[in-house]
Scaffold this motif. Structure first.
Motif, PDB file in Angstrom:
ATOM      1  N   TYR A 150       0.826  -1.210   0.000  1.00 34.98           N
ATOM      2  CA  TYR A 150       0.000   0.000   0.000  1.00 34.98           C
ATOM      3  C   TYR A 150       0.853   1.250   0.000  1.00 34.98           C
ATOM      4  O   TYR A 150       1.972   1.226   0.481  1.00 34.98           O
ATOM      5  CB  TYR A 150      -0.905   0.003   1.237  1.00 34.98           C
ATOM      6  CG  TYR A 150      -1.880  -1.132   1.252  1.00 34.98           C
ATOM      7  CD1 TYR A 150      -2.973  -1.137   0.411  1.00 34.98           C
ATOM      8  CD2 TYR A 150      -1.699  -2.212   2.106  1.00 34.98           C
ATOM      9  CE1 TYR A 150      -3.874  -2.195   0.423  1.00 34.98           C
ATOM     10  CE2 TYR A 150      -2.593  -3.266   2.133  1.00 34.98           C
ATOM     11  CZ  TYR A 150      -3.677  -3.245   1.283  1.00 34.98           C
ATOM     12  OH  TYR A 150      -4.566  -4.283   1.297  1.00 34.98           O
ATOM     13  N   PRO A 151       0.317   2.341  -0.513  1.00 37.57           N
ATOM     14  CA  PRO A 151      -1.009   2.467  -1.117  1.00 37.57           C
ATOM     15  C   PRO A 151      -1.043   1.929  -2.546  1.00 37.57           C
ATOM     16  O   PRO A 151      -0.023   1.904  -3.229  1.00 37.57           O
ATOM     17  CB  PRO A 151      -1.267   3.972  -1.099  1.00 37.57           C
ATOM     18  CG  PRO A 151       0.081   4.601  -1.130  1.00 37.57           C
ATOM     19  CD  PRO A 151       1.011   3.647  -0.424  1.00 37.57           C
ATOM     20  N   VAL A 152      -2.203   1.508  -2.977  1.00 35.94           N
ATOM     21  CA  VAL A 152      -2.447   1.071  -4.349  1.00 35.94           C
ATOM     22  C   VAL A 152      -3.412   2.080  -4.962  1.00 35.94           C
ATOM     23  O   VAL A 152      -4.579   2.140  -4.575  1.00 35.94           O
ATOM     24  CB  VAL A 152      -3.048  -0.351  -4.400  1.00 35.94           C
ATOM     25  CG1 VAL A 152      -3.368  -0.732  -5.841  1.00 35.94           C
ATOM     26  CG2 VAL A 152      -2.122  -1.369  -3.750  1.00 35.94           C
ATOM     27  N   GLU A 153      -2.903   2.898  -5.861  1.00 34.30           N
ATOM     28  CA  GLU A 153      -3.713   3.946  -6.495  1.00 34.30           C
ATOM     29  C   GLU A 153      -4.463   4.774  -5.443  1.00 34.30           C
ATOM     30  O   GLU A 153      -5.604   5.174  -5.634  1.00 34.30           O
ATOM     31  CB  GLU A 153      -4.702   3.348  -7.501  1.00 34.30           C
ATOM     32  CG  GLU A 153      -4.056   2.637  -8.669  1.00 34.30           C
ATOM     33  CD  GLU A 153      -3.301   3.571  -9.599  1.00 34.30           C
ATOM     34  OE1 GLU A 153      -3.773   4.684  -9.860  1.00 34.30           O
ATOM     35  OE2 GLU A 153      -2.219   3.174 -10.063  1.00 34.30           O
ATOM     36  N   GLY A 154      -3.791   4.991  -4.312  1.00 29.36           N
ATOM     37  CA  GLY A 154      -4.377   5.796  -3.246  1.00 29.36           C
ATOM     38  C   GLY A 154      -5.159   5.008  -2.206  1.00 29.36           C
ATOM     39  O   GLY A 154      -5.509   5.543  -1.155  1.00 29.36           O
ATOM     40  N   TRP A 155      -5.454   3.754  -2.470  1.00 32.64           N
ATOM     41  CA  TRP A 155      -6.220   2.908  -1.546  1.00 32.64           C
ATOM     42  C   TRP A 155      -5.300   2.261  -0.523  1.00 32.64           C
ATOM     43  O   TRP A 155      -4.210   1.804  -0.852  1.00 32.64           O
ATOM     44  CB  TRP A 155      -6.954   1.806  -2.303  1.00 32.64           C
ATOM     45  CG  TRP A 155      -8.053   2.303  -3.164  1.00 32.64           C
ATOM     46  CD1 TRP A 155      -7.991   2.551  -4.508  1.00 32.64           C
ATOM     47  CD2 TRP A 155      -9.388   2.611  -2.760  1.00 32.64           C
ATOM     48  NE1 TRP A 155      -9.202   2.999  -4.948  1.00 32.64           N
ATOM     49  CE2 TRP A 155     -10.090   3.050  -3.897  1.00 32.64           C
ATOM     50  CE3 TRP A 155     -10.058   2.573  -1.532  1.00 32.64           C
ATOM     51  CZ2 TRP A 155     -11.421   3.432  -3.861  1.00 32.64           C
ATOM     52  CZ3 TRP A 155     -11.394   2.953  -1.488  1.00 32.64           C
ATOM     53  CH2 TRP A 155     -12.056   3.385  -2.646  1.00 32.64           C
ATOM     54  N   THR A 156      -5.760   2.212   0.730  1.00 31.20           N
ATOM     55  CA  THR A 156      -5.035   1.568   1.820  1.00 31.20           C
ATOM     56  C   THR A 156      -6.028   0.779   2.658  1.00 31.20           C
ATOM     57  O   THR A 156      -7.170   1.201   2.837  1.00 31.20           O
ATOM     58  CB  THR A 156      -4.339   2.621   2.706  1.00 31.20           C
ATOM     59  OG1 THR A 156      -3.435   3.370   1.889  1.00 31.20           O
ATOM     60  CG2 THR A 156      -3.565   1.980   3.837  1.00 31.20           C
ATOM     61  N   TRP A 157      -5.604  -0.368   3.177  1.00 30.61           N
ATOM     62  CA  TRP A 157      -6.443  -1.171   4.061  1.00 30.61           C
ATOM     63  C   TRP A 157      -6.313  -0.645   5.486  1.00 30.61           C
ATOM     64  O   TRP A 157      -5.209  -0.340   5.947  1.00 30.61           O
ATOM     65  CB  TRP A 157      -6.028  -2.637   4.044  1.00 30.61           C
ATOM     66  CG  TRP A 157      -6.790  -3.434   5.059  1.00 30.61           C
ATOM     67  CD1 TRP A 157      -6.409  -3.717   6.338  1.00 30.61           C
ATOM     68  CD2 TRP A 157      -8.089  -3.990   4.894  1.00 30.61           C
ATOM     69  NE1 TRP A 157      -7.389  -4.430   6.968  1.00 30.61           N
ATOM     70  CE2 TRP A 157      -8.440  -4.609   6.098  1.00 30.61           C
ATOM     71  CE3 TRP A 157      -8.988  -4.031   3.827  1.00 30.61           C
ATOM     72  CZ2 TRP A 157      -9.651  -5.258   6.284  1.00 30.61           C
ATOM     73  CZ3 TRP A 157     -10.190  -4.675   4.005  1.00 30.61           C
ATOM     74  CH2 TRP A 157     -10.517  -5.288   5.219  1.00 30.61           C
ATOM     75  N   TYR A 158      -7.434  -0.528   6.177  1.00 26.85           N
ATOM     76  CA  TYR A 158      -7.459  -0.171   7.595  1.00 26.85           C
ATOM     77  C   TYR A 158      -8.317  -1.189   8.334  1.00 26.85           C
ATOM     78  O   TYR A 158      -9.424  -1.507   7.877  1.00 26.85           O
ATOM     79  CB  TYR A 158      -8.057   1.220   7.802  1.00 26.85           C
ATOM     80  CG  TYR A 158      -7.177   2.347   7.324  1.00 26.85           C
ATOM     81  CD1 TYR A 158      -6.240   2.923   8.177  1.00 26.85           C
ATOM     82  CD2 TYR A 158      -7.289   2.839   6.032  1.00 26.85           C
ATOM     83  CE1 TYR A 158      -5.432   3.962   7.742  1.00 26.85           C
ATOM     84  CE2 TYR A 158      -6.484   3.879   5.593  1.00 26.85           C
ATOM     85  CZ  TYR A 158      -5.557   4.439   6.459  1.00 26.85           C
ATOM     86  OH  TYR A 158      -4.753   5.469   6.026  1.00 26.85           O
ATOM     87  N   ASP A 159      -7.819  -1.672   9.472  1.00 29.68           N
ATOM     88  CA  ASP A 159      -8.605  -2.585  10.304  1.00 29.68           C
ATOM     89  C   ASP A 159      -9.746  -1.851  11.001  1.00 29.68           C
ATOM     90  O   ASP A 159     -10.763  -2.444  11.329  1.00 29.68           O
ATOM     91  CB  ASP A 159      -7.724  -3.277  11.343  1.00 29.68           C
ATOM     92  CG  ASP A 159      -6.771  -4.272  10.702  1.00 29.68           C
ATOM     93  OD1 ASP A 159      -7.151  -4.902   9.688  1.00 29.68           O
ATOM     94  OD2 ASP A 159      -5.649  -4.422  11.210  1.00 29.68           O
ATOM     95  N   GLU A 160      -9.553  -0.568  11.231  1.00 28.02           N
ATOM     96  CA  GLU A 160     -10.587   0.317  11.768  1.00 28.02           C
ATOM     97  C   GLU A 160     -10.585   1.584  10.935  1.00 28.02           C
ATOM     98  O   GLU A 160      -9.555   2.000  10.426  1.00 28.02           O
ATOM     99  CB  GLU A 160     -10.303   0.668  13.224  1.00 28.02           C
ATOM    100  CG  GLU A 160     -10.374  -0.511  14.157  1.00 28.02           C
ATOM    101  CD  GLU A 160     -10.090  -0.119  15.599  1.00 28.02           C
ATOM    102  OE1 GLU A 160      -9.974   1.090  15.886  1.00 28.02           O
ATOM    103  OE2 GLU A 160      -9.990  -1.019  16.420  1.00 28.02           O
TER     104      GLU A 160
END
Length: 69
Positions: A39-49
């Protein structure tokens, strides 16, 4: 407590939220594979919360409609 985990992207001061997947022209992000991406992938990020203040989470744009990307 509501599950707010998912893919988030801040774009033009607006949060976009996809709890399960994001499909783009050159990528796809799928919840089950969240730990395999850099991450980030094209601005996307994983969040657990949610990274959004709780009072503003309802303002996030949900983008899991394939036609909205």
């Amino acid at each position: 407590m509501e599950d707010t985990s998912g893919f988030y992207k801040l774009e033009d001061d607006n949060w976009q939220y996809a709890p399960n997947f994001v499909y783009g022209p050159n990528y796809e992000l799928i919840r089950e594979n969240k730990d395999s991406y850099t991450y980030p992938v094209e601005g996307w990020t994983w969040y657990d919360e949610s990274p959004i203040e709780e009072s503003f989470i309802e303002d996030a744009v949900i983008v899991e409609d394939l036609n909205s990307l």
